[in-house]
Write a protein that holds these residues in place. Structure first.
Motif, PDB file in Angstrom:
ATOM      1  N   ALA A   1      -7.815   0.248   4.230  1.00 45.87           N
ATOM      2  CA  ALA A   1      -7.146   1.705   3.969  1.00 45.87           C
ATOM      3  C   ALA A   1      -8.177   2.836   2.861  1.00 45.87           C
ATOM      4  O   ALA A   1      -8.269   4.047   3.258  1.00 45.87           O
ATOM      5  N   ASP A   2      -8.981   1.707   2.387  1.00 49.04           N
ATOM      6  CA  ASP A   2     -10.237   3.157   1.974  1.00 49.04           C
ATOM      7  C   ASP A   2     -11.110   3.127   2.282  1.00 49.04           C
ATOM      8  O   ASP A   2     -12.157   3.640   1.481  1.00 49.04           O
ATOM      9  N   HIS A   3     -11.623   2.428   3.399  1.00 51.27           N
ATOM     10  CA  HIS A   3     -12.681   2.941   4.828  1.00 51.27           C
ATOM     11  C   HIS A   3     -12.427   3.397   5.819  1.00 51.27           C
ATOM     12  O   HIS A   3     -12.919   2.749   7.068  1.00 51.27           O
ATOM     13  N   GLY A   4     -11.649   4.764   5.877  1.00 51.66           N
ATOM     14  CA  GLY A   4     -11.145   5.471   6.730  1.00 51.66           C
ATOM     15  C   GLY A   4     -10.319   5.451   7.666  1.00 51.66           C
ATOM     16  O   GLY A   4      -9.503   5.832   8.214  1.00 51.66           O
ATOM     17  N   TRP A   5      -9.189   4.030   7.254  1.00 47.70           N
ATOM     18  CA  TRP A   5      -8.341   3.919   8.272  1.00 47.70           C
ATOM     19  C   TRP A   5      -6.882   5.062   7.030  1.00 47.70           C
ATOM     20  O   TRP A   5      -6.905   4.638   6.460  1.00 47.70           O
ATOM     21  N   ALA A   6      -5.875   5.338   7.972  1.00 42.83           N
ATOM     22  CA  ALA A   6      -4.549   6.118   6.952  1.00 42.83           C
ATOM     23  C   ALA A   6      -3.739   4.927   8.022  1.00 42.83           C
ATOM     24  O   ALA A   6      -3.794   4.669   9.079  1.00 42.83           O
ATOM     25  N   VAL A   7      -2.950   5.328   6.838  1.00 39.04           N
ATOM     26  CA  VAL A   7      -1.571   4.801   7.313  1.00 39.04           C
ATOM     27  C   VAL A   7      -0.561   5.657   6.481  1.00 39.04           C
ATOM     28  O   VAL A   7      -0.316   6.920   5.958  1.00 39.04           O
ATOM     29  N   ARG A   8       0.428   6.213   7.617  1.00 41.82           N
ATOM     30  CA  ARG A   8       1.872   7.151   7.588  1.00 41.82           C
ATOM     31  C   ARG A   8       3.061   5.825   8.618  1.00 41.82           C
ATOM     32  O   ARG A   8       2.705   5.131   8.612  1.00 41.82           O
ATOM     33  N   HIS A   9       3.916   6.488   7.594  1.00 42.57           N
ATOM     34  CA  HIS A   9       5.460   6.678   8.602  1.00 42.57           C
ATOM     35  C   HIS A   9       5.758   7.214  10.207  1.00 42.57           C
ATOM     36  O   HIS A   9       5.336   8.576   9.203  1.00 42.57           O
ATOM     37  N   ASP A  10       5.647   6.687  10.722  1.00 43.53           N
ATOM     38  CA  ASP A  10       6.379   8.009  11.364  1.00 43.53           C
ATOM     39  C   ASP A  10       7.838   8.448  11.758  1.00 43.53           C
ATOM     40  O   ASP A  10       8.277   8.041  10.521  1.00 43.53           O
ATOM     41  N   GLU A  11       8.065   9.552  12.797  1.00 43.66           N
ATOM     42  CA  GLU A  11       9.312   9.653  12.199  1.00 43.66           C
ATOM     43  C   GLU A  11      10.508   8.744  12.751  1.00 43.66           C
ATOM     44  O   GLU A  11      11.833   8.946  11.832  1.00 43.66           O
TER      45      GLU A  11
ATOM     46  N   HIS B   1       1.222  -1.281  -0.106  1.00 37.49           N
ATOM     47  CA  HIS B   1       0.461  -0.108   0.298  1.00 37.49           C
ATOM     48  C   HIS B   1       1.115   1.681  -0.147  1.00 37.49           C
ATOM     49  O   HIS B   1       1.833   1.134   0.868  1.00 37.49           O
ATOM     50  N   HIS B   2       0.314   2.345  -0.972  1.00 37.95           N
ATOM     51  CA  HIS B   2       1.468   3.538  -0.567  1.00 37.95           C
ATOM     52  C   HIS B   2       0.962   4.184   0.400  1.00 37.95           C
ATOM     53  O   HIS B   2      -0.755   4.541   1.063  1.00 37.95           O
ATOM     54  N   THR B   3       1.378   4.851   1.186  1.00 35.19           N
ATOM     55  CA  THR B   3       1.455   5.728   2.437  1.00 35.19           C
ATOM     56  C   THR B   3       0.659   6.634   1.800  1.00 35.19           C
ATOM     57  O   THR B   3      -0.111   7.234   2.650  1.00 35.19           O
ATOM     58  N   THR B   4       1.951   7.449   1.028  1.00 31.15           N
ATOM     59  CA  THR B   4       1.288   9.112   0.424  1.00 31.15           C
ATOM     60  C   THR B   4       0.228   8.322  -1.320  1.00 31.15           C
ATOM     61  O   THR B   4       0.949   7.838  -1.728  1.00 31.15           O
ATOM     62  N   ALA B   5      -0.509   8.556  -0.690  1.00 29.60           N
ATOM     63  CA  ALA B   5      -1.458   7.848  -2.200  1.00 29.60           C
ATOM     64  C   ALA B   5      -1.017   7.633  -3.213  1.00 29.60           C
ATOM     65  O   ALA B   5      -0.573   9.234  -3.801  1.00 29.60           O
ATOM     66  N   TRP B   6      -0.732   6.705  -4.631  1.00 24.12           N
ATOM     67  CA  TRP B   6      -0.620   6.813  -6.192  1.00 24.12           C
ATOM     68  C   TRP B   6      -1.196   7.845  -6.623  1.00 24.12           C
ATOM     69  O   TRP B   6      -0.834   8.953  -7.381  1.00 24.12           O
ATOM     70  N   ALA B   7      -2.588   7.924  -6.389  1.00 20.98           N
ATOM     71  CA  ALA B   7      -3.499   9.219  -7.032  1.00 20.98           C
ATOM     72  C   ALA B   7      -2.626  10.617  -6.542  1.00 20.98           C
ATOM     73  O   ALA B   7      -3.197  11.430  -6.836  1.00 20.98           O
TER      74      ALA B   7
ATOM     75  N   THR C   1      10.550   3.801   0.820  1.00 23.88           N
ATOM     76  CA  THR C   1      10.509   4.410   1.732  1.00 23.88           C
ATOM     77  C   THR C   1       8.500   4.879   1.666  1.00 23.88           C
ATOM     78  O   THR C   1       8.233   5.543   3.027  1.00 23.88           O
ATOM     79  N   ASN C   2       8.041   4.578   0.957  1.00 26.95           N
ATOM     80  CA  ASN C   2       6.297   4.585   0.709  1.00 26.95           C
ATOM     81  C   ASN C   2       5.566   3.708   0.655  1.00 26.95           C
ATOM     82  O   ASN C   2       4.346   4.084   0.474  1.00 26.95           O
ATOM     83  N   LEU C   3       6.195   2.386   0.792  1.00 24.72           N
ATOM     84  CA  LEU C   3       5.247   1.498   0.843  1.00 24.72           C
ATOM     85  C   LEU C   3       4.891   0.674   2.407  1.00 24.72           C
ATOM     86  O   LEU C   3       5.923   0.832   3.155  1.00 24.72           O
TER      87      LEU C   3
END
Length: 146
Positions: free
Chosen positions: A86-96, A59-65, A73-75
């Motif tokens: 991830a398409d139903h309200g959950w957000a994915v990100r990298h922490d510091e 999954h792309h943490t910053t969406a491909w679109a 580092t973005n996967l």
């Protein structure tokens, strides 16, 4: 005993402990990126999921679109079941520190408390999360005076 094993070399930057940029420009993760992500994360990044990396999608943490790059580092490795979240309200990100965090939707957790999966990295169970990757300020100043 290791005749059936698939050996690989994962190269990490010594300063940030981040995998080196592989320079891929496709939407789907390349086999090389999958190998590095397997070495880095071990399996599904959703909290408490035990699925190994071989059963994961990326999954792309910053969406491909939205202009997100297909860089390691973005996967985030995610099993098919949790990838739909991830398409139903959950957000994915990298922490510091480069760990993958999942933020639940506001209707489930009004504070949207970030959650990480430590199943594939049992050594993190015994380390303070802020001391694991912190290099500056060590040793503490009160220890140095003496």
């Amino acid at each position: 005993m290791a005749a059936h094993a698939w050996h690989y070399l994962a190269v990490f930057d010594t300063h940030t402990e981040q995998p080196l940029y592989l320079g891929r420009s496709k939407r789907l993760a390349s086999p090389d990126q999958r190998i590095v992500a397997t070495a880095r994360y071990g399996g599904c990044s959703f909290p408490a999921c035990a699925r190994p990396a071989l059963d994961c999608e990326y999954h792309h943490t910053t969406a491909w679109a939205e202009g997100g790059a297909t860089d390691v580092t973005n996967l985030a490795p995610v099993c098919g079941h949790h990838h739909t979240l991830a398409d139903h309200g959950w957000a994915v990100r990298h922490d510091e520190y480069g760990r993958i965090e999942w933020l639940p939707p506001a209707w489930l957790d009004p504070h949207r408390t970030p959650r990480t999966n430590t199943y594939h990295r049992p050594a993190d169970w015994y380390r303070h999360p802020r001391r694991t990757h912190q290099r500056q300020g060590w040793p503490p100043s009160q220890w140095a005076a003496g």
